[in-house]
Design a protein around this motif. Structure first.
Motif, PDB file in Angstrom:
ATOM      1  N   ILE A  63      -4.969  -5.858 -11.053  1.00 38.95           N
ATOM      2  CA  ILE A  63      -4.319  -4.457 -11.322  1.00 38.95           C
ATOM      3  C   ILE A  63      -3.686  -4.139 -12.610  1.00 38.95           C
ATOM      4  CG2 ILE A  63      -3.088  -2.445 -10.157  1.00 38.95           C
ATOM      5  CD1 ILE A  63      -3.751  -3.685  -7.415  1.00 38.95           C
ATOM      6  N   GLY A  78      -1.251   5.486  -8.921  1.00 38.14           N
ATOM      7  CA  GLY A  78      -1.856   4.607  -7.899  1.00 38.14           C
ATOM      8  C   GLY A  78      -1.682   5.098  -6.493  1.00 38.14           C
ATOM      9  N   THR A 130       3.352   5.552  -8.230  1.00 34.31           N
ATOM     10  CA  THR A 130       2.970   4.915  -7.244  1.00 34.31           C
ATOM     11  C   THR A 130       3.301   5.938  -6.070  1.00 34.31           C
ATOM     12  OG1 THR A 130       4.635   3.561  -7.034  1.00 34.31           O
ATOM     13  CG2 THR A 130       2.714   2.613  -8.016  1.00 34.31           C
TER      14      THR A 130
END
Lengths: 557, 133
Positions: free
Chosen positions: B122, B61, B10
Motif C-alpha cells: 500500500i 483510505g 484514513t
C-alpha cells in the motif's frame, strides 16, 4: 521436587547441551531464537527445572477445586461435552430463524445470536446511520415483534442462548424474557448469556453508545436483576475475544479481560451488591489463536488468576464465584482469504486447543469467513470439526491431559505473571476505565497488532498461503450475500408496527423509563415494560441517550 | 516527489468498529514518512468528505468489513465530486467481495486492497500514484 534431584537434572541437562554443541554447528537450528505468537521466549527444552517451584496442590489442585487450574468441572468432558454454539445471524429474523433450525438439526447444542450493527448500536433499521448496514453482519432486530420471529418454533425452556449484545444488552435481554413469557416459559427456566461487556467495546470493538459511567450502571442493574429473577442466566461474558482480534498478545488478552472483570466486580460491589450474589453468574469469552500450546496455557492461567483475584482481592466465599467459566471462539483474524480450505485446518487446531484448555462452550469459525458470512455448507464443516474432536479423537476422555508437561506448566506460570504485571499497571492508572480513557490499553493492543503485521511482512512469522506456499487459488464462488432489500422489508414492518401498536402504552412506558434513568432504580423493569409495549430498540436507546449522553472517543494512532 | 509530505486521510465509514486494519495501515504509512489523519469510528460519508477537504489530503483510505461498502463508498465518491475533489486518490480495503470490485472502481475508487495485503504494498502504491498524478 527436592534440591538433590533438581541438581542432578541440571547437571545432566548441561552435559547434554555440551554434547549438542558440535551438532548445532553442523546443523544449525532454523532460527536464532524462538518465540510464541505472543512473543514469549521458547527454550529448546523444558525440564523439571522450569517449574521447580510449582506446588501441585496450591497451583494446580484437583479439577473442580480451587484454584481451578485443571478445570471448573470435577469430571470435565467425561460428564458432558462443551456446548457447541455457532455464532449466527444475518438478514432478517425469518432467515436467521431458518439457520438456527438448520444448526440445531445438525447437532448444535446452543444458540448464539449475531445482531447487525444498527441493533448493536441502538438504531432502528430506518435510521439514517443504518443505511447500508441492515442485516449485514447479523440479524436486524427492531422490536419484540422481530424477536418473536427469531425464536419462533424454538422452545426457549430447552435451549440455551447466547446473545452478542453489549450497549443495548438490557433491551435485548428484556425482549428475550418477553418472548419466553409468550411461550409460557418462566424466567427462572431460561439459560444463556448476554455479552454485556462494554469496557472491551471502548478498547477493541467499537459498538458503544453511552459513556462509561452510565454504561457501568446499566451493567450492575442487569447483574442485580439477573441474580434475582434469572438465576441460571450468565449476566455478562467478559470478553478477551475482541481484544485479541484487535491484535493483542495472549498475555494482554488475559490481563485486559481480567482487569475489565475486576472493574465490573468493583462497580457491582460499589453499587451495594454482595460479591457472592452475582459472582457465580459472571462468565468469560476467549479467543483461540494459532499457537497451540500457548493457548492451552492461557486458559489455565486465566482460570487460576481469576480464582485468586475473586478470593484474595474481593473476598468471595462461594466457590462458584471463583470459577472462571468461558466460551471460546476460534480466531477470525487468523483466517486467510488466500487458500480458504486451509482455514478448516487452522480452525480444527484452534478448537482442539480450546478443548484441551477446558472450555465450556465453543464456536468454530467457518472456512469462508475471511470473505463473507458463512454459507450453510461452511458452517456445517465448522460444526462437524467440533463433533469430530468430541467423539473421535479421545482427548475428551481424561481431564486436563497436558497438565504436568514441563513446558505447559512453565508457560502457564509465565502468562499468569505477565498478566499480573499488566493488572498492577492498570491498578496504578486507577483501573480499567481510566486506563481506557487514557488510551493505555488501546495503545498496547495497537503496538502488538503492528508488530504482528511487521513480523508477517518480514517473514519472521509464516502464514501458509499468504507468505509461504502461495498459489493462485480460486476464490470460492458460493459466498453468502445479504439481499439489500432486507432494509426495505424491515422498514415496512417497523412502520406497520408503529401504526398498529397501542401508542399510548408505548409512550407511557418510554416516559417511565426516562424517569427511572434520571433516578437510581433498576432500569431493567421499565425496559421490560417498554419492550412489552412494543417500543422499538431505537426509541428505548434514544431515551437513554437523552439522559446519559453518548460516548465520544478520541482516535489515537 | 513534491517537497510536501504525502497527506493521507484514513477513515472508517459506517458503524463497524473493527479498526485493527486501518490503525496498522495508518502506522505503516506514518512510518513511511506520510502525514496520516485518522478519522476514528462511525464516520458518515459527509464527515469524511468534509475532513478530506479541510485537511487537503492527497489520498483517502477507506476501511470497512461490514458489507456496507456498496452503499457508503459510492456515496463518498458523489460527495467528493460535489466538492470538486476529483484529484483525490481514494483507496478501499477490508472484506469486499471480488464481484463488488468492478462496480466500486467504476464509481471512481482507485483500487481495492483485499485481506492479507502487505502494508508495504500500500505504501509503494500510494507513493507511485501520488508521484504520477
Amino acid at each position: 521436587m527436592d534440591e538433590k534431584t533438581l541438581q542432578a537434572i541440571r547437571e545432566a541437562r548441561e552435559k547434554w547441551e555440551e554434547r549438542l554443541t558440535p551438532k548445532l554447528k553442523k546443523f544449525p537450528e532454523r532460527k536464532e531464537s524462538f518465540e510464541t505468537i505472543s512473543g514469549l521466549q521458547v527454550k529448546r527444552l523444558y525440564t523439571p527445572e522450569d517449574c521447580s517451584d510449582l506446588n501441585y496442590l496450591e497451583d494446580l489442585g484437583l479439577p473442580g477445586e480451587y484454584p481451578y487450574t485443571r478445570g471448573v468441572q470435577p469430571t470435565a468432558y467425561r460428564g458432558k461435552f462443551w456446548t457447541m454454539r455457532q455464532y449466527a445471524g444475518f438478514a432478517s429474523a425469518e432467515e436467521t430463524n431458518e439457520r438456527y433450525k438448520f444448526l440445531l438439526g445438525q447437532g448444535q447444542t446452543g444458540l448464539s445470536v449475531a445482531f447487525d450493527l444498527p441493533t448493536q448500536i441502538g438504531y432502528d433499521s430506518d435510521h439514517q446511520l443504518s443505511l447500508g448496514e441492515v442485516g449485514k453482519v447479523g440479524v436486524a432486530i427492531d422490536s419484540l415483534l422481530d424477536m418473536e420471529t427469531l425464536f419462533s418454533g424454538i422452545p426457549l425452556g430447552q435451549v440455551s442462548t447466547s446473545m452478542t449484545i453489549n450497549s443495548p444488552a438490557s433491551v435485548l435481554l428484556a425482549m428475550y424474557i418477553a418472548v419466553a413469557e409468550k411461550q409460557g416459559v418462566a424466567q427462572a427456566d431460561l439459560r444463556g448469556t448476554i455479552q454485556n461487556d462494554i469496557l472491551k467495546e471502548y478498547s477493541s470493538r467499537g459498538t458503544y453508545i453511552f459513556p462509561p459511567r452510565p454504561s457501568m450502571r446499566i451493567i450492575t442493574d442487569i447483574f442485580a436483576y439477573c441474580s434475582d429473577q434469572i438465576p441460571q442466566w450468565n449476566s455478562i461474558s467478559i470478553s478477551g475475544y475482541h481484544i485479541r482480534e484487535a491484535g493483542s498478545t495472549a498475555v494482554q488478552e488475559v490481563a485486559f479481560t481480567l482487569a475489565n472483570g475486576i472493574a465490573y466486580v468493583q462497580a457491582a460491589i460499589d453499587a451495594g451488591l454482595d460479591v457472592d450474589q452475582f459472582g457465580p453468574r459472571l462468565s468469560f469469552f476467549f479467543n483461540s489463536h494459532l499457537d497451540f500450546l500457548e493457548e492451552i496455557a492461557k486458559y489455565r492461567a486465566a482460570r487460576r488468576l481469576w480464582a485468586r483475584i475473586m478470593k484474595e482481592r474481593f473476598g468471595a466465599k462461594d466457590p462458584r464465584s471463583m470459577m472462571l467459566r468461558f466460551h471460546t471462539q476460534t480466531a477470525g483474524c487468523t483466517l486467510t482469504a488466500q487458500q480458504p480450505p486451509n482455514n478448516i485446518v487452522r480452525v480444527a487446531f484452534q478448537a482442539m486447543s480450546a478443548v484441551l484448555g477446558g472450555t465450556q462452550s465453543l464456536h468454530t469459525n467457518s472456512m469462508d469467513e475471511a470473505l463473507s458470512l458463512p454459507t450453510e455448507e461452511a458452517v456445517q464443516i465448522a460444526l462437524r470439526t467440533q463433533q469430530l474432536i468430541a467423539c473421535e479423537t479421545g482427548v475428551t476422555d481424561t481431564i486436563d491431559p497436558l497438565a504436568g508437561s514441563y513446558y505447559i506448566e512453565s508457560l502457564t506460570n509465565k502468562i499468569e505473571e505477565g498478566a499480573v504485571a499488566y493488572i498492577n499497571r492498570i491498578d496504578e492508572l486507577g483501573g480499567s476505565v481510566p486506563a481506557i480513557e487514557q488510551g493505555f490499553i488501546q495503545k498496547e493492543i495497537q503496538n502488538a497488532a503492528y508488530g504482528y503485521q511487521k513480523a508477517i511482512e518480514s517473514g519472521d512469522r509464516s502464514v501458509v498461503g499468504l507468505n509461504i506456499y502461495q498459489t493462485d487459488s480460486e476464490k470460492p464462488s458460493n459466498l453468502l450475500r445479504v439481499d439489500p432489500e432486507v432494509r426495505n422489508r424491515q422498514i415496512a414492518k417497523l412502520t406497520k408496527l408503529k401504526k398498529e401498536r397501542d401508542s399510548n402504552a408505548s409512550a407511557t412506558a418510554l416516559k417511565n423509563l426516562e424517569e427511572t434513568a434520571r433516578g437510581n432504580e433498576n432500569l431493567m423493569v421499565p425496559i421490560l415494560d417498554a419492550v412489552k409495549a412494543y417500543a422499538t430498540l431505537g426509541e428505548i436507546c434514544d431515551v437513554l441517550r437523552g439522559v446519559f449522553g453518548e460516548y465520544q472517543p478520541s482516535a489515537i494512532i | 516527489m513534491s517537497e510536501r509530505k504525502i497527506r493521507v486521510l484514513t477513515a472508517k465509514p459506517g458503524l463497524d468498529g473493527h479498526d485493527r486494519g486501518v490503525k496498522v495501515i495508518s502506522a505503516a504509512l506514518r512510518d513511511a514518512g506520510m502525514e496520516v489523519i485518522y478519522t476514528g469510528l462511525r464516520q458518515t460519508p459527509e464527515q469524511i468528505a468534509t475532513t478530506a477537504l479541510q485537511e487537503d489530503v492527497d489520498v483517502i483510505g477507506l476501511s470497512i468489513l461490514s458489507g456496507a461498502h456498496d452503499y457508503l463508498f459510492p456515496r463518498i465518491m458523489e460527495l467528493l465530486e460535489e466538492k470538486g475533489m476529483k484529484d483525490v486518490i481514494v483507496l478501499g480495503g477490508g472484506i469486499i467481495p471480488e464481484e463488488d470490485i468492478p462496480g466500486l472502481l467504476s464509481k471512481g475508487i482507485d483500487r481495492i486492497f483485499g485481506p492479507g495485503t502487505y502494508t508495504s504494498e500500500i505504501v509503494q502504491y500510494i507513493q507511485s500514484r501520488v508521484k504520477s498524478s
